[in-house]
Each structure stands twice: as structure tokens, then as C-alpha cells.
Write an enzyme that holds these catalytic residues in place. Sequence first.
Site, PDB file in Angstrom:
ATOM      1  N   LEU A 205      32.074   6.420 -13.507  1.00  0.00           N
ATOM      2  CA  LEU A 205      30.489   5.299 -14.162  1.00  0.00           C
ATOM      3  C   LEU A 205      30.568   6.348 -15.776  1.00  0.00           C
ATOM      4  CD1 LEU A 205      28.919   7.083 -11.092  1.00  0.00           C
ATOM      5  CD2 LEU A 205      29.308   4.490 -12.169  1.00  0.00           C
ATOM      6  N   LYS A 296      21.743   9.441 -34.507  1.00  0.00           N
ATOM      7  CA  LYS A 296      23.332  10.657 -34.689  1.00  0.00           C
ATOM      8  C   LYS A 296      23.909   9.118 -36.082  1.00  0.00           C
ATOM      9  CE  LYS A 296      23.117  11.361 -30.022  1.00  0.00           C
ATOM     10  NZ  LYS A 296      23.341  12.852 -29.655  1.00  0.00           N
ATOM     11  N   ARG A 370      16.042  16.336 -22.950  1.00  0.00           N
ATOM     12  CA  ARG A 370      15.395  18.016 -21.237  1.00  0.00           C
ATOM     13  C   ARG A 370      14.075  17.113 -21.306  1.00  0.00           C
ATOM     14  NH1 ARG A 370      15.753  21.501 -27.583  1.00  0.00           N
ATOM     15  NH2 ARG A 370      18.071  20.397 -26.989  1.00  0.00           N
TER      16      ARG A 370
END
Length: 522
Positions: A205, A296, A370
Site C-alpha cells: 500500500l 515541501k 495532526r
Amino acid sequence: MHSVAWNTVRWTLERAPRILHSRCFATDVKSVLQGTGKGLVLGFYESDSGYELTNSASTFNESSGGNLVKLLTLSGNKLQKGDSRIFYDLHQDYPAVSVVCLGPKDPPEGLECIDVKKECVRETAAVGVKSLQSAGATDIEVEDFADAQASAEGSTLALLGIDGYRSKKSSHPNLILHNPGSTSAEGDWKYGSDVATAQNFARELMEMPSNYLTPAKFVEIMSDKLSTFSDKMTFIGRPLSWIKSKNMGAFLGVTKGSAEEPYLLEMKYSGSPESSSNIVLVGKGVTFDTGGISLKPSARMCWMKGDMGGAAVVCATMAAIASLNLPINVVGLTPLCENMPSDVAYKPGDILTAMNGTTIEVDNTDAEGRLILADALCYAHEFNPSEIIDLATLTGAMVVALGAGAAGVFTNSDAMWSNLEQAGRTTGDRLWRMPLFSQYRKQLKSQLADINNTSGQDPSAGSCTAASFLKEFVTVDKWAHMDIAGVMEAKGETTYLGSGMGGRPTRTLIQYLKAASQELAQ
């Protein structure tokens, strides 16, 4: 010496400079395996007096008229842990025999915090099966090395091949336990194979490209995977409309920038119907993480296809415990989405409201894991949890702190930590406890909201502040957060995982749940 054995010795000696001083001799001898294609993996220990064979290797040596030891002696320098030799035409039933050194018979644990003997068996089995796979074996028998489960784990994990996207597929040999001495050994081998297969599923996966593994495709794959267990497992892919109805504002905020609709995957396994409580597993499922508006760097961003590692581990664990029929109730929750930049993406400075009413100031959109976990943790409390464990490739700070040596664990329960640590010690997939000091919560102070999603200008203790953030959404006395960012990718730390996505700590989580089910049964 009979002719076959002498031909083997002569063949060996003639090719010694070219063959015997490498760890794998496959490319020169594939023709030897034409026909049966069967190989055998045996072991021996380091010994001052030479080679101390395992019981299986000793039996085989006797059946070969002592030629196994003779060939080991002829093979050159003294072999050390992890070294192997392949011998051909040594036995009529096995055209190729891989003999691997386990190292000392009683290795010291030292500071390793794992069962070193079990880990040696995994490593040894992996070396043997990989060498025979390269040699062209189609069926490989592996001895148990006095620990059939660990032997099966190392063998099964070592043979994973991710080639679904190549036009030319590689071969995958069949694995068989060599001369099982008891039903117990056969059962241990099957169990080891099952839990390793579960970890391999998590690895598969995590390796899937994000254009193949969208949130919707993830749900589809798991629906097919779990359909076999419909008698004891319920499965629901909660769509966007449901997520909105639950007021999961933190989760929804992250999903806004992507054209792929989010899902919350809900799995409920009922292995102990008489009990009303559940252990709830929550896994971060960001199928691709660009960082959002807080973009990023492009270098290695491709690895962010594995940012759903927590979800992969949870899903693989749910399938495994159903297959093993563990007498325990477990709920698995995985929020699935992408974190993408766009004209409608959430932005630094936005304020989101979680399911429990907590307001969150977004300092950095790359701290998205989070946020989706916050709402999933709130929802977890609706299942009467006896304990909650969440797993996430959450912080780069954990990579810096522990690397691939262990997953970091933050928990409010000493009892949970003790059991988790023991599970990791058994499986060789270590965990390490990290602090949840109150000072880390102070670093998340927001001027506008109840909490900030990062510590802003103070980047210290990033994994600890992330865990402290999650703690705000947990009210149960037994909760553990596993930051698995450091163990997301394998880089050759172990022979049996090689390089690529690691699927860790699937086996540790299964072991933990197995121990919990045994405790409940008492």
C-alpha cells in the site's frame, strides 16, 4: 565419495575464485536449477572448532555422507554472521542448498532491546531465501532454526517484490517449512507467514503511487480485502457528506486543496462479542502530502506517497487479526485525503474548528497529519474505547531523533508502554518511549485560537509538541501515539526488509493485540 558428491567438490574447486567468495552466486548457476527448481536453506553457528550445524543441517549433512561439512571447509575463509554459501547437486532432492551463518549460538542482547536470537533467525532465513531466489529456485524449503515463526517472518518479508508497474514481472518462489518436527512448528510457521504477509500488504500500500492510490481507491482496496471477514468485520467508507455532518473541521480544512474527495475508513472487528469495549486504532492516511501552501522541497517529495503509512499499518493489522481470529474487539479508523496547494486550499493563519469544538490556528499547512488525526481521535471516543492507539508518519523531528532504529511512542499509560515495548522486543520491530512533558503544550500557545498546530518560531522538540497537540483530543486514560516517520522507509537496516517502504510496525501492533486478547481470555 560417490560420483555426485565428487563432481560437486570438483565443480566447487574449479570455480572457487569466481563463485565461493561472494554471498550470492546466482547468475553463474541458474542452469543447475533447471527441472525441479527446488532449493533448501540450512544454518550453522560460529564455533571456535569450526562449524556447529543446526539440527536440520546436521541431519542433512549425515544424509549427504558428511559432504556438507566438507564443502563448508573447502569454501574458503571462516564464515561469519550473515555469510552464506550455495552448493549444487549435493543432494538428489535439492539441486541447490544455501547454508547461512547465524553467528554465535547464544548472542548477547546488549543494548539492542530486542530478542536477538529471534532477529538472527529472521536475518538468516532472509539471506538464504534471497540467495536461492536469485539462483532461480521456484520452491524453497527453509529450516526452522529452532524458531519456526521467526524463520517464516524473515523468509516471507525478504521475498516481497513490488513489480506491479513493470512490464516484466519477477518470480516469487514458494516457501515451505523443511521437515517440520511437530504440529506446533507448522502452526508457528503459518503464524509467522501470516503476520509477515500482513506487513507486506502494508508495504505494498505504501509503495503505491498516489495516482493509483487515491482516497477512493484506498477504500475500494480495503473493501475487497476485508470482504472475506464480513461475518466478524463491518466496513464503512464514510464520505465527504458524513465528514461534514460530524463537524470535522480540522479534517475538512486539510482536504480543501485537493480534487480527490476525502473518506474516513471505519472498520469494526468483533472477535469478543460478549465484551462492549474496544481497542481503537487510528491511522493517518494522507495519500500524498505536498505540504499544501507551506510547500515541501521537491527533493524526495515523491516519497510522500508513503504518508499514509499509519493507515496502511492499521488496515493491515485489521485484516491480520480477522484472519487470525483473535478474541478481541478492535476498531480501525483511517482519515484519508491528500494535502495539496490550490486556490481553495487552507492557508497559514486560518482557524479551524475540530469535532470537539477546539479551535486551531494553522501556523503551517505541512503539519496536516495532526489535524486529520485530531478529528479521528475525537470520533474514536464514540466506540467506548478501553484504549486508543494512533499511528502516523507525523514529524521529520522523529526521523532526526530515532532514525530507522525505532518508532517513537508517546503515551499517558505506563501499562500500555510496558506491553508495547515487550511486543516490539518480541518482533524485533522496536519502539522507544518519548516524553509528554507539559512544557511542550506551552509551545503550542495561540494568540487567536485554543491551540496552534505547530510551535511556530520555536522548532525544538517537534515530535514532542506534535504529540502534545494530539493529546488535547484524547480523554481516555490509556492512549498511545506512535510517530512512525523514521521507520517509514527501509534503507537496508535489515536483510529481510531490504530497501523501500517498511510497513512498520505492523507485526508489533499485531503482537500487542494478540497479547491483549490472551490477557482478556484469562
